[in-house]
Design a protein around this motif. Sequence first.
Motif, PDB file in Angstrom:
ATOM      1  N   ASN A 193      -3.716  -1.030  11.209  1.00 45.77           N
ATOM      2  CA  ASN A 193      -5.054  -0.952   9.949  1.00 45.77           C
ATOM      3  C   ASN A 193      -4.480  -1.302   8.902  1.00 45.77           C
ATOM      4  O   ASN A 193      -4.994  -2.380   8.875  1.00 45.77           O
ATOM      5  CB  ASN A 193      -6.098   0.016  10.081  1.00 45.77           C
ATOM      6  CG  ASN A 193      -6.312   0.382  11.941  1.00 45.77           C
ATOM      7  OD1 ASN A 193      -7.091  -0.544  12.754  1.00 45.77           O
ATOM      8  ND2 ASN A 193      -7.064   1.964  12.116  1.00 45.77           N
ATOM      9  N   LEU A 194      -3.688  -1.161   8.680  1.00 40.77           N
ATOM     10  CA  LEU A 194      -2.724  -1.329   7.351  1.00 40.77           C
ATOM     11  C   LEU A 194      -2.316  -1.949   6.907  1.00 40.77           C
ATOM     12  O   LEU A 194      -2.710  -3.123   6.005  1.00 40.77           O
ATOM     13  CB  LEU A 194      -2.351  -0.020   6.486  1.00 40.77           C
ATOM     14  CG  LEU A 194      -3.042   1.447   6.385  1.00 40.77           C
ATOM     15  CD1 LEU A 194      -2.155   2.224   6.008  1.00 40.77           C
ATOM     16  CD2 LEU A 194      -4.041   0.968   5.122  1.00 40.77           C
ATOM     17  N   LEU A 239      -1.898   8.292   5.734  1.00 39.68           N
ATOM     18  CA  LEU A 239      -1.425   6.782   6.271  1.00 39.68           C
ATOM     19  C   LEU A 239      -1.173   6.726   7.639  1.00 39.68           C
ATOM     20  O   LEU A 239      -1.646   5.936   8.016  1.00 39.68           O
ATOM     21  CB  LEU A 239      -0.477   6.451   5.509  1.00 39.68           C
ATOM     22  CG  LEU A 239       0.055   5.818   3.873  1.00 39.68           C
ATOM     23  CD1 LEU A 239       0.686   5.274   4.140  1.00 39.68           C
ATOM     24  CD2 LEU A 239      -1.367   5.236   3.402  1.00 39.68           C
ATOM     25  N   LYS A 240      -0.499   7.783   8.360  1.00 43.72           N
ATOM     26  CA  LYS A 240      -0.555   8.201   9.569  1.00 43.72           C
ATOM     27  C   LYS A 240      -1.866   8.600  10.438  1.00 43.72           C
ATOM     28  O   LYS A 240      -2.192   7.160  10.695  1.00 43.72           O
ATOM     29  CB  LYS A 240       0.436   9.087  10.049  1.00 43.72           C
ATOM     30  CG  LYS A 240       0.960   8.551  11.451  1.00 43.72           C
ATOM     31  CD  LYS A 240       1.638   9.871  11.837  1.00 43.72           C
ATOM     32  CE  LYS A 240       1.930  10.026  12.960  1.00 43.72           C
ATOM     33  NZ  LYS A 240       3.416  11.176  13.056  1.00 43.72           N
ATOM     34  N   VAL A 241      -3.060   9.027   9.806  1.00 46.70           N
ATOM     35  CA  VAL A 241      -4.007   9.037  10.279  1.00 46.70           C
ATOM     36  C   VAL A 241      -4.807   7.596  10.036  1.00 46.70           C
ATOM     37  O   VAL A 241      -5.344   7.370  11.009  1.00 46.70           O
ATOM     38  CB  VAL A 241      -4.434  10.613   9.578  1.00 46.70           C
ATOM     39  CG1 VAL A 241      -6.206  10.483  10.013  1.00 46.70           C
ATOM     40  CG2 VAL A 241      -4.353  11.856   9.550  1.00 46.70           C
ATOM     41  N   VAL A 301       1.451  -1.750  -0.052  1.00 48.06           N
ATOM     42  CA  VAL A 301      -0.057  -0.306   0.046  1.00 48.06           C
ATOM     43  C   VAL A 301       0.660   1.009  -0.212  1.00 48.06           C
ATOM     44  O   VAL A 301       1.921   1.183   0.358  1.00 48.06           O
ATOM     45  CB  VAL A 301      -0.884  -0.226   1.550  1.00 48.06           C
ATOM     46  CG1 VAL A 301      -0.434  -0.047   2.254  1.00 48.06           C
ATOM     47  CG2 VAL A 301      -1.534   1.114   1.560  1.00 48.06           C
ATOM     48  N   SER A 302       0.585   2.572  -0.134  1.00 47.68           N
ATOM     49  CA  SER A 302       1.275   3.294  -1.178  1.00 47.68           C
ATOM     50  C   SER A 302       0.640   4.717  -0.347  1.00 47.68           C
ATOM     51  O   SER A 302      -0.458   4.459  -1.495  1.00 47.68           O
ATOM     52  CB  SER A 302       2.767   3.849  -2.141  1.00 47.68           C
ATOM     53  OG  SER A 302       1.252   3.143  -3.256  1.00 47.68           O
ATOM     54  N   GLY A 303       0.965   5.839  -0.324  1.00 49.59           N
ATOM     55  CA  GLY A 303       0.128   6.904  -0.263  1.00 49.59           C
ATOM     56  C   GLY A 303       1.308   7.857   0.521  1.00 49.59           C
ATOM     57  O   GLY A 303       2.127   7.785   1.090  1.00 49.59           O
TER      58      GLY A 303
END
Length: 252
Positions: free
Chosen positions: A232-233, A225-227, A218-220
Amino acid sequence: MTETNNQPIQAIVNAVKILDLINEKNEIGVREIAKILDIPKSTVFRIIKTLESQNLLVSTHEDEYAIGYKMLNYRAGINKEKNLITYATDSLKNFCKNTNETINLAIRNRDKTFIIYSEEGEYYSLQSNMLPESDLYCSSTGKIFMASMPEEDVMKYFSGNLTKRTINTITDYNQFLKEKQTILNTDIAYDHEEYEYGLTCVATSIKVKDEIIAAISVSGPTTRLKVKGFENLEKELLLTAKSIEGKIIANI
Protein backbone atom coordinates in the motif's frame (compact mmCIF):
# COMPACT_ATOMS: atom_id res chain seq x y z
CA MET A 1 33.23 65.80 -6.22
CA THR A 2 34.70 62.40 -7.13
CA GLU A 3 32.86 60.70 -9.95
CA THR A 4 31.48 57.28 -9.04
CA ASN A 5 32.90 54.37 -11.04
CA ASN A 6 29.93 52.44 -12.38
CA GLN A 7 31.96 49.95 -14.37
CA PRO A 8 30.95 46.33 -13.69
CA ILE A 9 33.35 44.07 -11.76
CA GLN A 10 34.79 41.71 -14.37
CA ALA A 11 35.10 38.72 -12.02
CA ILE A 12 31.38 38.91 -11.23
CA VAL A 13 30.52 39.33 -14.91
CA ASN A 14 32.56 36.21 -15.69
CA ALA A 15 30.91 34.30 -12.86
CA VAL A 16 27.45 35.12 -14.26
CA LYS A 17 28.55 34.05 -17.75
CA ILE A 18 29.82 30.76 -16.34
CA LEU A 19 26.58 30.14 -14.42
CA ASP A 20 24.52 30.90 -17.53
CA LEU A 21 26.60 28.50 -19.64
CA ILE A 22 26.43 25.68 -17.08
CA ASN A 23 22.69 26.18 -16.77
CA GLU A 24 22.38 25.92 -20.57
CA LYS A 25 24.62 22.85 -20.92
CA ASN A 26 23.45 21.11 -17.69
CA GLU A 27 26.98 19.76 -17.14
CA ILE A 28 30.26 21.05 -18.56
CA GLY A 29 33.98 20.99 -17.73
CA VAL A 30 36.47 23.80 -17.07
CA ARG A 31 38.34 23.39 -20.35
CA GLU A 32 35.19 23.65 -22.47
CA ILE A 33 33.91 26.64 -20.47
CA ALA A 34 37.19 28.47 -21.00
CA LYS A 35 37.10 27.74 -24.72
CA ILE A 36 33.46 28.78 -25.27
CA LEU A 37 33.65 31.96 -23.18
CA ASP A 38 37.22 32.85 -24.15
CA ILE A 39 38.21 33.22 -20.51
CA PRO A 40 41.61 31.93 -19.26
CA LYS A 41 41.32 28.40 -17.87
CA SER A 42 42.96 29.45 -14.58
CA THR A 43 40.36 32.20 -14.14
CA VAL A 44 37.48 29.82 -14.87
CA PHE A 45 38.88 27.31 -12.38
CA ARG A 46 39.15 29.90 -9.58
CA ILE A 47 35.62 31.21 -10.18
CA ILE A 48 34.14 27.71 -10.31
CA LYS A 49 35.87 26.64 -7.10
CA THR A 50 34.55 29.77 -5.37
CA LEU A 51 30.99 29.09 -6.57
CA GLU A 52 31.33 25.43 -5.55
CA SER A 53 32.48 26.42 -2.05
CA GLN A 54 29.22 28.36 -1.68
CA ASN A 55 27.15 25.39 -2.96
CA LEU A 56 26.07 27.28 -6.07
CA LEU A 57 27.77 24.65 -8.24
CA VAL A 58 28.36 20.93 -7.73
CA SER A 59 31.05 18.73 -9.22
CA THR A 60 29.76 15.67 -11.06
CA HIS A 61 31.29 12.21 -11.43
CA GLU A 62 33.03 13.20 -14.68
CA ASP A 63 34.85 16.29 -13.33
CA GLU A 64 32.24 18.52 -14.86
CA TYR A 65 30.05 21.03 -13.05
CA ALA A 66 26.31 21.51 -12.68
CA ILE A 67 24.07 24.06 -11.01
CA GLY A 68 23.81 23.42 -7.25
CA TYR A 69 20.48 23.15 -5.45
CA LYS A 70 21.26 26.22 -3.34
CA MET A 71 20.25 28.15 -6.48
CA LEU A 72 16.67 27.04 -5.73
CA ASN A 73 16.71 29.46 -2.79
CA TYR A 74 17.21 32.35 -5.19
CA ARG A 75 14.77 31.01 -7.75
CA ALA A 76 12.14 30.70 -5.03
CA GLY A 77 12.46 34.37 -4.21
CA ILE A 78 11.88 35.35 -7.84
CA ASN A 79 9.55 32.69 -9.14
CA LYS A 80 8.20 30.37 -6.43
CA GLU A 81 6.16 28.17 -8.73
CA LYS A 82 9.36 26.87 -10.32
CA ASN A 83 10.76 25.68 -6.99
CA LEU A 84 10.86 21.90 -6.61
CA ILE A 85 9.59 22.12 -3.04
CA THR A 86 6.67 24.28 -4.11
CA TYR A 87 5.66 21.77 -6.79
CA ALA A 88 5.90 18.88 -4.35
CA THR A 89 4.37 20.24 -1.14
CA ASP A 90 0.66 19.58 -1.80
CA SER A 91 1.32 16.05 -3.03
CA LEU A 92 3.51 15.27 -0.01
CA LYS A 93 0.85 16.63 2.35
CA ASN A 94 -1.71 14.41 0.65
CA PHE A 95 0.51 11.34 1.11
CA CYS A 96 0.93 12.19 4.79
CA LYS A 97 -2.82 12.62 5.19
CA ASN A 98 -3.53 9.25 3.54
CA THR A 99 -0.90 7.24 5.44
CA ASN A 100 -0.11 9.29 8.56
CA GLU A 101 3.55 8.52 7.84
CA THR A 102 6.49 10.85 7.31
CA ILE A 103 7.49 11.50 3.70
CA ASN A 104 10.76 13.10 2.60
CA LEU A 105 11.83 14.91 -0.56
CA ALA A 106 15.53 14.35 -1.29
CA ILE A 107 18.09 15.34 -3.90
CA ARG A 108 21.52 13.95 -4.67
CA ASN A 109 24.78 15.82 -4.22
CA ARG A 110 27.79 13.69 -5.13
CA ASP A 111 27.83 10.60 -2.88
CA LYS A 112 25.04 11.70 -0.55
CA THR A 113 21.34 12.43 -0.61
CA PHE A 114 19.96 15.48 1.16
CA ILE A 115 16.42 15.84 2.50
CA ILE A 116 15.26 19.29 1.44
CA TYR A 117 11.66 18.99 2.69
CA SER A 118 9.63 16.65 4.93
CA GLU A 119 6.00 16.25 5.86
CA GLU A 120 5.89 14.60 9.27
CA GLY A 121 3.36 11.93 10.10
CA GLU A 122 2.98 9.88 13.26
CA TYR A 123 5.95 10.41 15.59
CA TYR A 124 8.52 7.69 16.28
CA SER A 125 11.49 7.75 18.65
CA LEU A 126 14.15 7.34 15.93
CA GLN A 127 12.86 10.45 14.16
CA SER A 128 14.85 12.83 16.35
CA ASN A 129 18.09 11.02 15.47
CA MET A 130 17.62 11.26 11.71
CA LEU A 131 20.07 13.50 9.86
CA PRO A 132 19.06 15.41 6.71
CA GLU A 133 21.84 13.72 4.73
CA SER A 134 22.55 10.05 4.05
CA ASP A 135 25.13 8.06 2.12
CA LEU A 136 23.88 6.50 -1.11
CA TYR A 137 24.54 2.88 -0.17
CA CYS A 138 22.53 2.77 3.07
CA SER A 139 19.45 4.82 2.18
CA SER A 140 16.44 4.04 0.01
CA THR A 141 16.71 7.40 -1.79
CA GLY A 142 20.41 6.77 -2.36
CA LYS A 143 19.67 3.40 -3.97
CA ILE A 144 17.19 5.08 -6.31
CA PHE A 145 19.97 7.33 -7.61
CA MET A 146 22.62 4.57 -7.66
CA ALA A 147 20.47 2.22 -9.72
CA SER A 148 20.61 4.70 -12.62
CA MET A 149 24.28 5.63 -12.28
CA PRO A 150 26.81 4.40 -14.86
CA GLU A 151 28.09 0.92 -13.97
CA GLU A 152 31.72 2.00 -13.66
CA ASP A 153 30.74 4.75 -11.20
CA VAL A 154 28.83 2.32 -9.01
CA MET A 155 31.76 -0.11 -9.01
CA LYS A 156 34.13 2.69 -8.05
CA TYR A 157 31.77 3.83 -5.30
CA PHE A 158 31.60 0.36 -3.73
CA SER A 159 35.38 -0.02 -3.94
CA GLY A 160 35.63 2.65 -1.23
CA ASN A 161 35.69 2.02 2.50
CA LEU A 162 31.96 1.81 3.27
CA THR A 163 30.85 1.45 6.88
CA LYS A 164 28.49 -1.39 7.73
CA ARG A 165 26.01 0.50 9.91
CA THR A 166 23.90 -2.61 10.68
CA ILE A 167 24.14 -6.29 9.79
CA ASN A 168 21.76 -5.55 6.89
CA THR A 169 23.86 -2.77 5.33
CA ILE A 170 24.96 -3.51 1.77
CA THR A 171 28.63 -2.63 1.28
CA ASP A 172 29.39 -5.04 -1.57
CA TYR A 173 28.92 -4.19 -5.26
CA ASN A 174 27.70 -7.66 -6.26
CA GLN A 175 25.19 -7.67 -3.44
CA PHE A 176 23.80 -4.34 -4.63
CA LEU A 177 23.46 -5.74 -8.17
CA LYS A 178 20.94 -8.26 -6.83
CA GLU A 179 18.70 -5.33 -5.85
CA LYS A 180 19.47 -3.04 -8.77
CA GLN A 181 17.33 -4.75 -11.39
CA THR A 182 14.33 -4.86 -9.06
CA ILE A 183 14.75 -1.14 -8.39
CA LEU A 184 14.90 -0.39 -12.13
CA ASN A 185 11.87 -2.60 -12.84
CA THR A 186 9.64 -1.32 -10.05
CA ASP A 187 11.05 2.19 -9.41
CA ILE A 188 10.98 1.26 -5.72
CA ALA A 189 13.97 0.96 -3.39
CA TYR A 190 14.15 -0.20 0.22
CA ASP A 191 16.35 0.50 3.20
CA HIS A 192 15.68 -2.64 5.24
CA GLU A 193 17.09 -1.41 8.56
CA GLU A 194 20.37 -0.71 6.74
CA TYR A 195 20.83 2.80 8.13
CA GLU A 196 19.40 2.24 11.62
CA TYR A 197 17.99 -0.78 13.43
CA GLY A 198 14.21 -0.61 13.70
CA LEU A 199 13.87 1.90 10.85
CA THR A 200 12.66 1.05 7.35
CA CYS A 201 12.49 3.46 4.40
CA VAL A 202 10.87 3.01 1.01
CA ALA A 203 11.64 5.35 -1.90
CA THR A 204 10.77 6.12 -5.49
CA SER A 205 12.07 8.58 -8.05
CA ILE A 206 10.87 11.94 -9.35
CA LYS A 207 11.63 12.02 -13.08
CA VAL A 208 11.40 14.71 -15.72
CA LYS A 209 12.13 13.69 -19.32
CA ASP A 210 13.45 10.33 -18.03
CA GLU A 211 15.99 12.08 -15.80
CA ILE A 212 15.87 11.53 -12.04
CA ILE A 213 15.81 14.98 -10.45
CA ALA A 214 14.80 13.94 -6.92
CA ALA A 215 13.45 11.09 -4.82
CA ILE A 216 10.72 10.76 -2.24
CA SER A 217 10.72 8.30 0.64
CA VAL A 218 8.48 7.16 3.47
CA SER A 219 10.31 6.34 6.69
CA GLY A 220 9.11 4.87 9.95
CA PRO A 221 9.38 2.01 12.44
CA THR A 222 9.64 -1.32 10.61
CA THR A 223 6.85 -2.97 12.59
CA ARG A 224 4.41 -0.10 12.03
CA LEU A 225 5.07 0.13 8.29
CA LYS A 226 4.66 -3.64 8.02
CA VAL A 227 1.25 -3.45 9.69
CA LYS A 228 0.16 -0.68 7.31
CA GLY A 229 1.33 -2.79 4.37
CA PHE A 230 4.43 -2.15 2.27
CA GLU A 231 2.47 -2.75 -0.93
CA ASN A 232 0.00 0.00 0.00
CA LEU A 233 2.83 2.39 0.85
CA GLU A 234 4.53 1.63 -2.48
CA LYS A 235 1.33 2.45 -4.37
CA GLU A 236 0.91 5.73 -2.47
CA LEU A 237 4.55 6.68 -3.17
CA LEU A 238 4.22 5.99 -6.89
CA LEU A 239 0.99 7.99 -7.11
CA THR A 240 2.61 10.87 -5.21
CA ALA A 241 5.63 10.83 -7.52
CA LYS A 242 3.40 10.95 -10.61
CA SER A 243 1.47 13.86 -9.11
CA ILE A 244 4.67 15.85 -8.50
CA GLU A 245 6.05 15.04 -11.96
CA GLY A 246 2.81 16.20 -13.55
CA LYS A 247 3.00 19.55 -11.82
CA ILE A 248 6.62 20.07 -12.84
CA ILE A 249 6.05 19.09 -16.46
CA ALA A 250 2.98 21.33 -16.68
CA ASN A 251 5.16 24.31 -15.78
CA ILE A 252 8.20 23.62 -17.94
